[in-house]
Design a protein around this motif. Structure first.
Motif, short mmCIF file in Angstrom:
data_model
loop_
_atom_site.label_atom_id
_atom_site.label_comp_id
_atom_site.label_asym_id
_atom_site.label_seq_id
_atom_site.Cartn_x
_atom_site.Cartn_y
_atom_site.Cartn_z
N THR A 28 9.88 -60.35 -14.01
CA THR A 28 10.59 -60.46 -12.73
C THR A 28 11.84 -59.60 -12.68
OG1 THR A 28 9.77 -62.72 -12.40
CG2 THR A 28 11.69 -62.06 -11.12
N LEU A 29 12.67 -59.68 -13.71
CA LEU A 29 13.93 -58.93 -13.70
C LEU A 29 13.69 -57.43 -13.67
CD1 LEU A 29 16.98 -58.81 -13.89
CD2 LEU A 29 16.80 -58.96 -16.37
N HIS A 30 12.75 -56.95 -14.47
CA HIS A 30 12.45 -55.51 -14.50
C HIS A 30 11.92 -55.03 -13.15
CE1 HIS A 30 11.89 -55.59 -19.18
NE2 HIS A 30 13.12 -55.87 -18.79
N ALA A 31 11.05 -55.82 -12.54
CA ALA A 31 10.49 -55.45 -11.24
C ALA A 31 11.58 -55.44 -10.16
CB ALA A 31 9.38 -56.42 -10.84
N ILE A 32 12.53 -56.36 -10.26
CA ILE A 32 13.62 -56.42 -9.28
C ILE A 32 14.51 -55.18 -9.39
CG2 ILE A 32 15.79 -57.62 -8.76
CD1 ILE A 32 14.34 -60.24 -9.15
N VAL A 33 14.75 -54.71 -10.61
CA VAL A 33 15.56 -53.50 -10.80
C VAL A 33 14.86 -52.30 -10.18
CG1 VAL A 33 16.53 -51.90 -12.49
CG2 VAL A 33 16.69 -54.38 -12.88
N VAL A 34 13.56 -52.16 -10.45
CA VAL A 34 12.77 -51.06 -9.84
C VAL A 34 12.80 -51.19 -8.32
CG1 VAL A 34 10.48 -50.02 -9.65
CG2 VAL A 34 11.29 -50.85 -11.87
N ASN A 35 12.73 -52.42 -7.85
CA ASN A 35 12.76 -52.69 -6.42
C ASN A 35 14.04 -52.16 -5.78
OD1 ASN A 35 13.24 -54.58 -3.93
ND2 ASN A 35 14.62 -55.37 -5.49
N TYR A 36 15.19 -52.43 -6.41
CA TYR A 36 16.45 -52.00 -5.83
C TYR A 36 16.65 -50.49 -5.90
CZ TYR A 36 18.09 -56.68 -4.87
OH TYR A 36 18.21 -57.94 -4.35
#
Length: 284
Positions: A28-36
């Motif tokens: 989740t955290l890694h995907a959120i960083v890519v998302n931003y």
């Protein structure tokens, strides 16, 4: 009303992607960083004005946008956990019920009127958040702490919505949004780097397609909503009402038909109460 429709679809897609993270084992955290990172790029790409760093930093909204970046990544992570632990409809309702907070802000800061109907609506909203956050006894056994997540989503999302609408410049929404997303991405990168160094965890490549997809719809949800709120001849309360009710309803349907979530009678009561309270408070 096209902006409003696109905002509803984008926001619903966020919850669906959050739920997919758990299903496909996405960090989740890694995907959120890519998302931003993706959302920030979208903002700068779609900006119609030239970007000058000196002009950017001297803008009245620059410091608030940095603070919002911190709130964004914090609340996004909590929202993702809520969708995974409590269910898609719970996360959606808790997030969209936060429309109560901008209304309270208007009452206390802008001295807007408050009557019996509005007071009842606010009370129903709080009760609805609790009802929709309560899973079956089997699911909540030894996991009482997950009931805290929807309340964090409720209050955090309310602060974010209030601040975005208050600080967003009418003439430069893409850059304002991109600055928020860039700050959130920077904080996320630092956090991931720290965890990678201390826990020796590598970034899984499968986060990139999910993170990019999330970034596109995340940018769209903010961009379209801010443009919808600035449409001539339409009141802000009406926009928030239609937007939030539609997202709650559509997210619940997605939870039922896509992820086969089980909705209890108490949950249905909470969802119904949520819709009623949003309408009462926003229209009064």
């Amino acid at each position: 009303m096209m902006y409003l429709l696109l905002s509803i679809l984008s926001s619903t897609a966020i919850f669906v992607l959050f739920k997919s993270f758990d299903k496909y084992g996405v960090n989740t955290l890694h995907a959120i960083v890519v998302n931003y990172l993706t959302a920030a790029v979208c903002g700068f790409v779609f900006s119609k004005s030239e970007i000058e760093f000196s002009t950017l930093t001297s803008s009245t909204w620059f410091i608030p946008s940095l603070m919002l970046g911190f709130l964004f990544i914090t609340m996004f992570y909590v929202m993702a956990l809520t969708a995974q632990k409590n269910g898609l409809s719970v996360a959606s309702v808790a997030s969209k019920m936060s429309v109560i907070i901008p209304i309270i802000f208007g009452i206390t800061v802008f001295k807007e009127s408050i009557g019996l109907a509005k007071s009842i609506g606010i009370f129903l909203a709080l009760v609805a958040v609790y009802l929709t956050s309560t899973a079956s006894k089997k699911k909540t056994k030894n996991k009482r702490s997950i009931l805290v997540l929807p309340f964090l989503v409720f209050f955090g999302s309310g602060v974010v919505d209030t601040s975005i609408n208050y600080f967003a410049p009418d003439d430069n929404i893409p850059i304002f949004s991109a600055t928020i997303f860039a700050m959130a991405a920077l904080l996320g990168i630092l956090l991931v780097a720290f965890k990678t160094a201390t826990q020796n965890k590598r970034i899984d490549v499968n986060v990139f397609p999910f993170g990019i997809a999330l970034g596109v719809v995340n940018y769209g949800s903010i961009f379209f909503l801010l443009n919808a709120l600035r449409m001539d001849g339409v009141e802000t309360s009406s926009i928030f009402t239609i937007n939030n009710v539609a997202i709650v309803a559509l997210s619940t349907l997605c939870g039922l038909f896509i992820f086969k979530e089980i909705i209890s009678l108490k949950n249905w009561l909470g969802i119904g109460m949520a819709l009623v309270s949003i309408i009462i408070v926003s229209l009064n």
